[in-house]
Enzyme design. Sequence first.
Site: not given
Ligand code: IFM
Length: 424
Positions: A170, A331
């Site tokens: 990210e 994710e």
């Molecule tokens: O916990 C985070 C992760 O580290 C990166 N993506 C979003 C998740 C939830 O906020």
Amino acid sequence: MRTVTRSNAGELPVIKLPAGFLLGTATASLQIEGGDRNNNWFRWCESGKVADGSHCLRACDHWNRVKQDIALQRELGVNAYRMSLEWSRIEPREGSFNQEVLARYREEIQALREAGITPMVTLHHFSNPLWLEDSGGWIQRSIVDRFGRYTARVVETLGDLVEHWVTINEPGIYLAFGYLMGIWPPGRRSLRCWLRGAHNMVLAHQEAYRLIHAIQGASGRPTGVGVAHHLRVYDPASSERRDKRAARRLERHFQDFFLDRTVPHSDFIGVNYYSRDIVSFSWNPAQAFTRRSVSRNAVRNDLGWEIYPEGLSRVCTSLSQRYTLPLYITENGVADAADALRTRFIYDHLAQVAQLLQRDVDLRGYFHWTLMDNFEWAEGESGRFGLYEVDFDTQTRTLRDSGRFFGEVCRRNGVTRQMIRDYL
Ligand code: IFM
């Protein structure tokens, strides 16, 4: 597109995922390991900047519980796991690598493989060694060589065990929060820093991509390298031109900027999908002349984010139209301490995955965020995304009902009629 709600649970379609589809959970080292004082988040926590006062030094104590946490994954029946490596442990001082730490990560990855779990390994997931943070972090051009040196050492040591590499997690979020809004370390609010950081992150990814392929290629190993992008849906608040342009601006600066520059140097696109924002124009330059809100009547998670499963399809469809690379959902998850929403959340998002596959979108895996409650950055221990509930005082892990559901999804490679009756 039809939205599935509780009232029509009886008619929910079964879901069948293809053979070989990767199904597992995702975590990040800083969020679970605990015990490391040598990184930027340790210092941030020390200065009391985490909402609930909790500290990443505790987290899930995973560093001492690796076997136990792999056993949790076996209990779920996953066939894949996305994890990250802690740069500050591997290279505690600039240029000096800790072989014991690398050996420990090696053991962990080996144990995963022996359990039939394919590892996907992230090299940078928001946390930096202090020496790096203190010498300019990501806004210095030297980061490109530094990240390259770290990447090369890791891949030389672990490359025989890992096929799937995520260079950076990210970039858009890391830079916006750390360098533009100042709510994460290093707490800067500077457009200039943000721009330099963004440029350097792209270059660092490109260099890491080149190095990983050079090292793996020399040994004839199959390798896939990508970035895990945080991709949201930005919908304009109205049909007014300035709202539409505001939504498009966010998409361009925080998503497309990184996609367009990293995809040509990638083998896959990682999609971290959580929610959507409703965007309107605002005169506030600090927010890129935009205001974000949540759609009225939206179902929200504990952090106030809209739950919007259709967004996953919208994001992946758009990627598949623009680029030709395979996609992984690196994710997807929900902050839901009461576990009231998560089972349905998983079902609804997997239903989108199934639709995408039916439409021949090249989607190869789904990693649920996250295995267990952990240290949720500025929210600390109160953002609870885990399939396992964690009691941080005792470090007890307890499988939530939604975790039981996800486990069955993994073991059956989909959702059967019986599971719909039992869980939904
Ligand atoms: O916990 C985070 C992760 O580290 C990166 N993506 C979003 C998740 C939830 O906020």
